[in-house]
Design an enzyme around this catalytic site. Structure first.
Site: not given
Ligand code: UD1
Ligand code: CA
Length: 498
Positions: A23, A395
């Site tokens: 389920r 960077n």
């Protein structure tokens, strides 16, 4: 949360975890779906370990590879028993028992999908079982809607047997006392009872519950402990129940922290996971999630609208409208609003990461401030530094990430680009709007931008008749007029003096 050890020795705990979990409609084993950040199965293991059993068995079946991988990490001492065919709870326990070989004494049976059962309740069940000299003791609860559960059929107050919903008569279905599926057995009775089971029921399964009838029929006593806390018997079969149980676990965690001295302004929008650690006098404002191993020191204020995962927040820090992960925020520091801390951000004491700032692998020293509109990645920043609005730590060159180092008491002017790898040494200044590609020595000023040039009268020549030209003309007219007036005044004064 509860780990009160029982006084009676427990030979084994058998945790049933072989069920299909259909389920859930999930590729992930139901038992590994998380509740408050922890896999569902880990709750059952905690409760089992609270009994300090000599041996712990987990019966696996559906998606067993996933469950076994989890057990190898979280409970390496557990014995794994496979249930090859899902032939019912009786079949599952028989597999667990077979893995244990010869066994005497007290055996507890629990479910892997009943997360709220506490070690304390299990201990009570064992104590009652031993004190009453029972063959079997079952944990029961009275629930508003018993549909689907096995019902406890009592005769003269004593538990006579358990009847499954699908096998029950109308009268039996009216019984509100349900079987939690959590039991304590005498090992010998359990073994004998299991071998007597027949799948002669609506589901053609071997029902563990039939062992209770067997025990009674063979002169054993069957007892029951009824818990007032029905959540402790609540199983998770689908995602609706997962959400309900998660909300209840969260509610209990919040209550725990409030009792420990944490102010939670709005419990209905606050989520605190099981591994989080908070100190007294922390304040949590609405819409806040503290996830993973997040810790918050005393006096800190978190939120509103903040999500922190695996973060460490220092004393008296303020973290407002922030998304943070694997980061450390120093004491008396300020973060947000609208800040993003990616992994490896370390903000020093009294530091600041302000509005629309993203930081990643950034070490920002004590008292240093990155207050507005900045990307700060792979940065090593000293103490007392001010990073101006709009600064970008560039960077990445498309191939490699490189670091930027800023010494102590550095000042970066607004809208600068620091092109890594680059060092700005102690006490150096960078002029606003600079693109810094070379290292800056200590105490120097770096100006890395075009100089300002003025072309007088450019607008009158190149934009004649425009609004700009008109404004400029009026402005210079006013100046002209003022200069004339001043000249006249001076001339009059000179006349008066003569
Ligand atoms: C069972 C009980 C019922 C009780 C209910 C509580 C039986 C016959 N019925 O219902 O009285 O009210 O639990 O939730 O015992 N499992 C296995 N292998 C199997 C079947 C189940 O390991 O072959 C495990 C499941 O993973 C789960 C637990 O046993 O953890 C219970 O299974 P489930 O099918 O949910 O319970 P029911 O049989 O419906
Ligand atoms: Ca179930």
């Amino acid at each position: 949360m509860n780990d009160t050890p029982t006084r009676a020795p427990v030979a084994a705990v058998i945790v049933l975890a072989a069920g299909g979990g259909t389920r859930m409609k999930s590729r992930l084993s139901k038992l590994l779906h998380t509740i408050a950040g922890r896999p569902m199965l880990s709750y059952a293991l905690d409760a089992a370990r609270a009994l300090q059993p000599e041996r712990l068995v987990v019966v696996v079946g559906h998606l067993r590879e996933q469950v076994e991988a989890h057990l190898a990490e979280s409970a390496p001492q557990a014995i794994i028993a496979e249930q090859p065919v899902r032939n019912g709870t009786g079949g599952a326990v028989a597999c667990g028992l077979a893995a244990l070989g010869d066994l005497d004494g007290v055996v507890a049976v629990t479910y892997g999908d009943v997360p709220l059962l506490s070690g304390e309740t299990l201990s009570l069940l064992v104590d009652q079982h031993v004190a009453d000299g029972n063959a079997c003791t079952v944990l029961t609860a009275v629930v508003p809607d018993p549909t689907g559960y096995g019902r406890i059929v009592r005769e003269g107050g004593e538990v006579a047997r358990i009847v499954e919903h699908r096998d029950a008569t109308e009268a039996e279905r009216a019984i509100a006392e349900i079987n939690s599926g959590i039991y304590v057995f005498d090992a010998r009775v359990l073994r004998e009872g299991l071998s007597s089971l027949q799948p002669d029921n609506a589901q053609s399964e071997l029902y563990l519950t039939d062992v209770l009838g067997y025990a009674r029929a063979h002169g054993g006593r069957v007892g029951a402990v009824r818990t007032d806390d029905a959540w402790q018997t609540e199983g998770v079969n689908d995602r609706v129940q997962l959400a309900a149980v998660s909300a209840e676990v969260n509610r209990r965690l919040l209550e725990h922290w409030m009792r420990e001295g944490v102010t939670i302004a709005d419990p209905s929008t606050t989520w605190i996971e099981a591994e989080a650690d908070l100190s007294a006098d922390v304040t949590i404002l609405p819409n806040t999630q503290l996830l993973g191993a997040t810790s918050v020191a005393t006096g800190a204020v978190i939120g509103p609208d903040t999500t922190l995962r695996d973060c460490e927040v220092g004393e008296n820090a303020h973290v407002i409208r922030t998304h943070g992960e694997l980061s450390i925020i120093g004491e008396d520091a300020e973060v947000g609003p609208f800040a993003r801390l990616r992994p490896g951000t370390v903000l020093g004491a009294r530091g600041k990461i302000g509005t629309f700032v993203e930081a990643k692998n950034a070490h920002i020293g004590d008292g240093s401030k990155v207050p507005h509109l900045t990307y700060c990645g792979d940065a090593w920043i000293g103490e007392g530094v001010n990073v101006g609005a709009g600064t970008i730590f560039a960077n990445y060159d498309g191939k490699h990430k490189s670091p930027t180092h800023l010494g102590d008491n550095v000042f970066i002017g607004s809208n600068s680009v620091l092109v890594a790898p680059v060092d700005v040494a102690d006490g150096a200044f960078v002029a606003a709007g600079s693109a810094v590609v070379d290292d800056v020595p200590p105490g120097a000023l770096a100006v890395a931008r075009g100089r300002q040039h003025i072309s007088d009268g450019w607008v009158a020549k190149r934009r004649p008749g425009s609004k700009a030209a008109q404004s400029a003309a009026e402005s210079s007219g006013q100046v002209h007029q003022a200069v004339e007036q001043a000249r006249e005044k001076l001339a009059r004064e000179q006349e008066d003096h003569q």
